[in-house]
Scaffold this motif. Sequence first.
Motif, PDB file in Angstrom:
ATOM      1  N   ALA A 194      50.539  43.899  52.740  1.00 33.93           N
ATOM      2  CA  ALA A 194      50.185  42.890  53.740  1.00 33.93           C
ATOM      3  C   ALA A 194      51.143  41.702  53.697  1.00 33.93           C
ATOM      4  O   ALA A 194      51.939  41.542  52.766  1.00 33.93           O
ATOM      5  CB  ALA A 194      48.754  42.424  53.520  1.00 33.93           C
ATOM      6  N   THR A 195      51.027  40.851  54.702  1.00 32.83           N
ATOM      7  CA  THR A 195      51.860  39.644  54.806  1.00 32.83           C
ATOM      8  C   THR A 195      51.146  38.427  54.266  1.00 32.83           C
ATOM      9  O   THR A 195      51.746  37.569  53.610  1.00 32.83           O
ATOM     10  CB  THR A 195      52.238  39.395  56.282  1.00 32.83           C
ATOM     11  N   MET A 196      49.859  38.319  54.537  1.00 34.14           N
ATOM     12  CA  MET A 196      49.055  37.194  54.064  1.00 34.14           C
ATOM     13  C   MET A 196      47.607  37.619  53.961  1.00 34.14           C
ATOM     14  O   MET A 196      47.202  38.644  54.542  1.00 34.14           O
ATOM     15  CB  MET A 196      49.195  35.973  54.986  1.00 34.14           C
TER      16      MET A 196
ATOM     17  N   ILE B 177      46.285  36.463  45.502  1.00 36.54           N
ATOM     18  CA  ILE B 177      47.327  35.577  44.984  1.00 36.54           C
ATOM     19  C   ILE B 177      48.077  36.254  43.840  1.00 36.54           C
ATOM     20  O   ILE B 177      49.313  36.162  43.739  1.00 36.54           O
ATOM     21  CB  ILE B 177      46.698  34.246  44.541  1.00 36.54           C
ATOM     22  N   ALA B 178      47.347  36.943  42.962  1.00 40.44           N
ATOM     23  CA  ALA B 178      47.981  37.647  41.842  1.00 40.44           C
ATOM     24  C   ALA B 178      48.897  38.762  42.327  1.00 40.44           C
ATOM     25  O   ALA B 178      49.864  39.116  41.646  1.00 40.44           O
ATOM     26  CB  ALA B 178      46.918  38.202  40.906  1.00 40.44           C
ATOM     27  N   CYS B 179      48.613  39.331  43.497  1.00 44.34           N
ATOM     28  CA  CYS B 179      49.473  40.357  44.091  1.00 44.34           C
ATOM     29  C   CYS B 179      50.671  39.767  44.806  1.00 44.34           C
ATOM     30  O   CYS B 179      51.501  40.509  45.344  1.00 44.34           O
ATOM     31  CB  CYS B 179      48.665  41.220  45.061  1.00 44.34           C
ATOM     32  N   GLY B 180      50.764  38.432  44.827  1.00 46.13           N
ATOM     33  CA  GLY B 180      51.897  37.773  45.468  1.00 46.13           C
ATOM     34  C   GLY B 180      51.691  37.413  46.916  1.00 46.13           C
ATOM     35  O   GLY B 180      52.626  36.970  47.593  1.00 46.13           O
TER      36      GLY B 180
ATOM     37  N   ALA C 103      53.201  31.043  48.553  1.00 51.67           N
ATOM     38  CA  ALA C 103      52.738  32.154  47.714  1.00 51.67           C
ATOM     39  C   ALA C 103      53.158  31.934  46.265  1.00 51.67           C
ATOM     40  O   ALA C 103      52.371  32.162  45.333  1.00 51.67           O
ATOM     41  CB  ALA C 103      53.299  33.476  48.235  1.00 51.67           C
ATOM     42  N   HIS C 104      54.390  31.480  46.052  1.00 44.88           N
ATOM     43  CA  HIS C 104      54.866  31.226  44.682  1.00 44.88           C
ATOM     44  C   HIS C 104      54.058  30.117  44.022  1.00 44.88           C
ATOM     45  O   HIS C 104      53.639  30.250  42.861  1.00 44.88           O
ATOM     46  CB  HIS C 104      56.350  30.854  44.720  1.00 44.88           C
ATOM     47  N   ASN C 105      53.841  29.016  44.744  1.00 45.17           N
ATOM     48  CA  ASN C 105      53.098  27.885  44.173  1.00 45.17           C
ATOM     49  C   ASN C 105      51.647  28.269  43.877  1.00 45.17           C
ATOM     50  O   ASN C 105      51.077  27.865  42.845  1.00 45.17           O
ATOM     51  CB  ASN C 105      53.150  26.696  45.124  1.00 45.17           C
TER      52      ASN C 105
END
Length: 375
Positions: free
Chosen positions: A246-248, A266-269, A320-322
């Motif tokens: 997925a994208t988001m 979030i853990a999946c990026g 996503a990183h933050n």
Amino acid sequence: GHSVRVLTPDDAPMVVRLLTGGLRRGLSLMGPDWNGKATAWKWFARIACACIGMQRHFDIIHAQDAGSAVAAGLATRWCLPVVLTCHCFNNTVPELAETADLSSQAYRLYERWFKWLYHKLHLFMCPSEYAVERVRSYTGERGVIELVPHGVPFDILGSSLPDTSLTAASTGKHIVLNAGRLEPHKNQMFLVETAAALTRRDIVFWLAGDGSEMPRLADAIRQRGLQDRVILLGHRDNLPAVMKAATMYVHVARKETFGLVLLEAIACGLPAFAARAGGTPELFGETESQSVFPPETTPGELACSIENWIRNPDGLSRLAHNQFMNAHERFDIPRMADQTLAFYAEALTLWPEIRQGTVHSAGQSRRQETRQEQS
């Protein structure tokens, strides 16, 4: 050095399962009110019978719902500390009324039932500050409450591979994912309305899960002609693989104690967004202002926000990183395990005082008091 045994209603003796199953079926013929009561009583009786004599083999009981906690406590004559994790705690009886056609008499009965359950309990673990406040609304200053947020295995989820069948089918598309039970309070119909409000046709919603709302969602998708823009994936055992494709992730539940699926996304990026409800804002830390939208947001406003983020892939990647760095620091499995074991130790220390009625009633654990004083 720890030994754990998981007990369920199926661990009750066969004769108990037969008797309680027959009783539930008989009472359910009297209508939905009796069906709900009989189901609760069946569960309570089976857990109690499964736990008889367990005080000879274990040091502590950790229950995942109030009925099981009290059933286990009564079965072991309250010889062991009984800890309750409050996973889903808003206001239990109104939530039950949303999914069952309760009469006013049944509503009052359930309300008395849950008040009695919580009056019998003294040790509570809560995954969010929101859950802490909800428990206090039931217990007042009685009882010991510890904040222990859930954790997820970041290394395992982060290394998951995307579902290749889904990535092949979504080539050239931006995928907005939502996962969970398809129930009214999860509010997936709002996402169908959001999809209808999009101006871009390269954005597709995936709704993963099943539940009572499935037929209504399918009808709404068909009536709006959104069959190619809202896909009902059904139940998925490989949810991390779906997330990786997925994208988001967008979460629109109206009630949520913690929002574990957000943490998994979030853990999946995945960059994750959520409506402000219950304990969900607590997941995001410093990224809350970018990640959480007001509950009064309209489908059109959410559609506009999604399109703006899609047009800003660099910003979406930074978010996503933050989110990942914030969550990894606060919600990993070792931290949750350490906090849980520390609360077990405190519960074992406090239990003699609790049984005698002399434990302090500050509404929080002594370790939490110490941490607050230090800060």
